[in-house]
Design a protein around this motif. Structure first.
Motif, PDB file in Angstrom:
ATOM      1  N   UNK A   1       0.840  -1.200   0.000  1.00 15.97           N
ATOM      2  CA  UNK A   1       0.000   0.000   0.000  1.00 15.97           C
ATOM      3  C   UNK A   1       0.873   1.248   0.000  1.00 15.97           C
ATOM      4  N   UNK A   2       0.374   2.287  -0.663  1.00  7.49           N
ATOM      5  CA  UNK A   2       1.026   3.594  -0.639  1.00  7.49           C
ATOM      6  C   UNK A   2       0.326   4.473   0.382  1.00  7.49           C
ATOM      7  N   UNK A   3       1.108   5.081   1.262  1.00  4.75           N
ATOM      8  CA  UNK A   3       0.582   5.952   2.312  1.00  4.75           C
ATOM      9  C   UNK A   3       0.967   7.394   1.977  1.00  4.75           C
ATOM     10  N   UNK A   4       0.033   8.347   2.049  1.00  5.59           N
ATOM     11  CA  UNK A   4       0.378   9.744   1.708  1.00  5.59           C
ATOM     12  C   UNK A   4       1.447  10.312   2.633  1.00  5.59           C
ATOM     13  N   UNK A   5       2.389  11.011   2.043  1.00  8.12           N
ATOM     14  CA  UNK A   5       3.442  11.719   2.773  1.00  8.12           C
ATOM     15  C   UNK A   5       3.539  13.122   2.204  1.00  8.12           C
ATOM     16  N   UNK A   6       3.700  14.115   3.072  1.00  7.38           N
ATOM     17  CA  UNK A   6       3.834  15.508   2.638  1.00  7.38           C
ATOM     18  C   UNK A   6       5.274  15.966   2.839  1.00  7.38           C
TER      19      UNK A   6
ATOM     20  N   UNK B   1      13.858   5.429 -12.837  1.00  5.55           N
ATOM     21  CA  UNK B   1      12.704   4.675 -12.340  1.00  5.55           C
ATOM     22  C   UNK B   1      12.913   4.286 -10.881  1.00  5.55           C
ATOM     23  N   UNK B   2      11.818   4.209 -10.145  1.00  3.99           N
ATOM     24  CA  UNK B   2      11.861   3.839  -8.732  1.00  3.99           C
ATOM     25  C   UNK B   2      10.806   2.770  -8.470  1.00  3.99           C
ATOM     26  N   UNK B   3      10.942   2.110  -7.325  1.00 10.23           N
ATOM     27  CA  UNK B   3       9.955   1.113  -6.912  1.00 10.23           C
ATOM     28  C   UNK B   3       8.724   1.813  -6.352  1.00 10.23           C
ATOM     29  N   UNK B   4       7.575   1.172  -6.520  1.00  8.10           N
ATOM     30  CA  UNK B   4       6.352   1.671  -5.903  1.00  8.10           C
ATOM     31  C   UNK B   4       5.533   2.630  -6.724  1.00  8.10           C
ATOM     32  N   UNK B   5       5.800   2.757  -8.028  1.00  8.84           N
ATOM     33  CA  UNK B   5       5.028   3.702  -8.847  1.00  8.84           C
ATOM     34  C   UNK B   5       3.577   3.251  -8.981  1.00  8.84           C
ATOM     35  N   UNK B   6       3.347   1.948  -9.125  1.00 11.21           N
ATOM     36  CA  UNK B   6       1.967   1.478  -9.278  1.00 11.21           C
ATOM     37  C   UNK B   6       1.133   1.724  -8.020  1.00 11.21           C
ATOM     38  N   UNK B   7       1.602   1.372  -6.816  1.00  8.16           N
ATOM     39  CA  UNK B   7       0.812   1.739  -5.632  1.00  8.16           C
ATOM     40  C   UNK B   7       0.577   3.244  -5.519  1.00  8.16           C
ATOM     41  N   UNK B   8       1.573   4.046  -5.905  1.00  6.33           N
ATOM     42  CA  UNK B   8       1.395   5.500  -5.870  1.00  6.33           C
ATOM     43  C   UNK B   8       0.322   5.938  -6.849  1.00  6.33           C
ATOM     44  N   UNK B   9       0.322   5.339  -8.050  1.00 11.11           N
ATOM     45  CA  UNK B   9      -0.690   5.696  -9.046  1.00 11.11           C
ATOM     46  C   UNK B   9      -2.086   5.272  -8.598  1.00 11.11           C
ATOM     47  N   UNK B  10      -2.178   4.125  -7.920  1.00  5.18           N
ATOM     48  CA  UNK B  10      -3.478   3.688  -7.388  1.00  5.18           C
ATOM     49  C   UNK B  10      -3.974   4.681  -6.347  1.00  5.18           C
ATOM     50  N   UNK B  11      -3.091   5.125  -5.459  1.00  6.51           N
ATOM     51  CA  UNK B  11      -3.477   6.119  -4.452  1.00  6.51           C
ATOM     52  C   UNK B  11      -3.890   7.433  -5.110  1.00  6.51           C
TER      53      UNK B  11
END
Length: 537
Positions: free
Chosen positions: A14-19, A117-127
């Protein structure tokens, strides 16, 4: 002056929002990054400084503080480079205020300003899709981001200069193209298998019920060849399963991530560590069991794996979830796999052949198989023993039955099981694209009691067999699940004595060297429904 840019942290899949908050204030020149970041995060300041310098932007000789909020959430990875750089550009006025509102950014910066490229782009796009935001990512990750939804909501930049021009309106980045689903290579076919009717039958049952299978046999018996043909018998991935697998691969940094149809097949080397198999490491990442989610995890040369490594698999195999616990984090990854394993009966592999066996036979077989614990072996629903197919039989046999008709029988059995099992389990019906079929291997408790009800003769056989084979409660449950799958393949509504008898024949008897029946004649006698041993009558 304070500027803010949204990004993400990864917790499991899961991607969790970070500011990302940047404050530029008077004081001695300094550049600090706070917010519980790892080494890659703290090093971001040097990469960001160099990348901005390539654009002709110089950071002011003031105190610069970057905070990653929430501060109590651990931050890992290099994808914070881009949001930190964008927040700094907002802070020094290189970007107009408000231009990044409603955007979520991630990407790694090279010293020359290009984006990697970095890891986690798909969870970020879903969020981003769930929260109605656009995503800014490296161009190399554009396809991955586009799988999450609207490709027009993806801003994919090759470098920081191109992104700056796009955000300020001086230039325009190309629209992300429609993601393409490349054709998958053909799977190995069962027609290549000559002889081995017992193994073929066991593989079909295992595929129909998603049962864990252990194959024991000497070198050259065809164990690995059979294992690699199991994915060709399995149904395609459901959309929900494919999404979960893509999220796992994205978090693991597997490069280009694309939805697939065929189920994954992972066969780690026996030198793999527990972290490689289950997940973990300094930066917790999914292991092989999670990368095989929805598919097959094949452990060849099973006793050669380190014992602690194999013991670490017991809980994920049972629960379908790999949990990685650390002092600073606690994450879980999906790990619903079908476990397939192969092993030689002894170190030399020829304990059943007096002409080839070593001088320690049969003691070597007991010592070799004692490397595997009883609780681990209890996780296998089925155990079969293979003998090499004689050369004359290989030449006499034509091609075996192809995968296509076997797969058709497997699909029919799975459809029958899903319709029955979901009813007995009392699960709410959901749209087909939001659920995965329920297999016999998942039945437990009252649902299993109702689905696998035994008549009088079958119950009597089960009681005698459980005493003779000293079956644990888990062993009885797994026998009933296998018997139910055999009944589904036969199109029967209830488990009969014949189906229960065949299921018991696949249950490994107790004892340290209980896999030595291959000393007798090959099992390739008796047709496609021959049984590997004789259960209690």
């Amino acid at each position: 002056m304070t500027a803010r840019v949204d990004t993400i942290a990864l917790t499991g899949i899961r991607a969790v929002p970070v500011e990302v908050q940047v404050a530029i204030s008077a004081g001695l020149p300094a550049f600090a990054v706070v917010g519980l970041g790892d080494k890659a995060v703290t090093e971001a300041r040097e990469r960001v400084r160099a990348a901005l310098g390539r654009l002709g932007l110089t950071l002011p000789a003031k105190r610069i503080l970057v905070n990653l909020a929430p501060a109590g959430l651990a931050k890992e990875g290099s994808h914070y480079d881009l949001p930190i750089a964008l927040a700094l550009m907002l802070g020094i006025g290189a970007l107009p205020s408000g231009v990044l509102d409603g955007h979520l950014a991630l990407g790694e910066l090279a010293l020359d300003g290009t984006l990697a490229a970095v890891a986690g782009v798909l969870p970020a796009a879903v969020l981003a899709a769930e929260t109605g935001r656009r995503i800014i990512c490296p161009a190399a990750s554009a396809d991955e981001a586009a799988w999450a939804g609207d490709r027009h909501a993806v801003i994919a930049a090759p470098d920081l200069l191109g992104l700056l021009g796009h955000l300020t309106g001086r230039s325009t980045l190309p629209t992300t193209p429609e993601p393409r689903l490349d054709g998958e290579p053909p799977l190995p076919d069962m027609a290549d298998i000559r002889g081995q009717p017992v193994a073929r039958r066991a593989l079909e049952i295992a595929a129909a019920g998603r049962h864990n299978l252990l194959m024991i046999g000497p070198p050259g018996a065809g164990k690995s060849m059979l294992a690699r043909r199991l994915p060709g018998l399995l149904p395609p991935l459901a959309p929900a399963e494919s999404l979960d697998l893509c999220l796992i691969e994205s978090v693991a940094g597997r490069g280009q991530v694309r939805p697939r149809i065929n189920r994954p097949f992972r066969d780690p080397h026996h030198s793999a560590s527990a972290a490689a198999l289950v997940g973990g490491g300094n930066r917790a990442r999914p292991g092989e069991i999670s990368l095989a989610h929805g598919g097959v995890l094949f452990l060849d040369e099973l006793p050669e794996f380190a014992r602690p490594t194999l013991e670490a698999l017991r809980q994920p195999v049972e629960s379908g979830e790999a949990v990685v616990s650390r002092a600073a984090m606690h994450v879980s990854y999906p790990a619903r796999v079908q476990l397939l394993a192969a092993m030689n009966p002894c170190r030399c592999g020829h304990v059943a052949d007096p002409m080839l066996a070593c001088n320690r036979a049969p003691r070597c077989a007991a010592d070799y198989q004692n490397r595997l614990s009883g609780p681990l072996l209890d996780r296998f629903d089925m155990t079969i023993e293979l003998a090499p197919t004689p050369p004359a039989a290989i030449l006499a046999h034509g091609p075996g039955e192809a995968s296509a008709p076997i797969r058709a029988r497997v699909l029919a059995a799975r459809a029958r099981a899903d319709a029955r099992n979901r009813g007995f389990a009392g699960l709410d019906e959901a749209p087909a694209h939001l659920r995965r079929p329920m297999t016999n291997a998942e039945l437990e408790g009252t649902a299993l009691d109702r689905a696998a009800a035994l008549d009088g003769p079958a119950r009597e056989l089960m009681l005698r067999a459980s005493e003779r084979l000293r079956l644990s409660a888990r062993g009885v449950t797994r026998v009933l699940r296998v018997a139910l799958t055999i009944a589904d393949l036969a199109g029967r509504e209830r488990i009969g004595r014949a189906q229960l008898s065949e299921a018991l024949a696949y249950r490994r008897p107790p004892g340290p060297a209980a896999g030595l029946r291959a000393a007798g004649p090959p099992h390739d006698r008796g047709g496609p429904h021959a049984r590997p041993s004789h259960p209690p009558q």
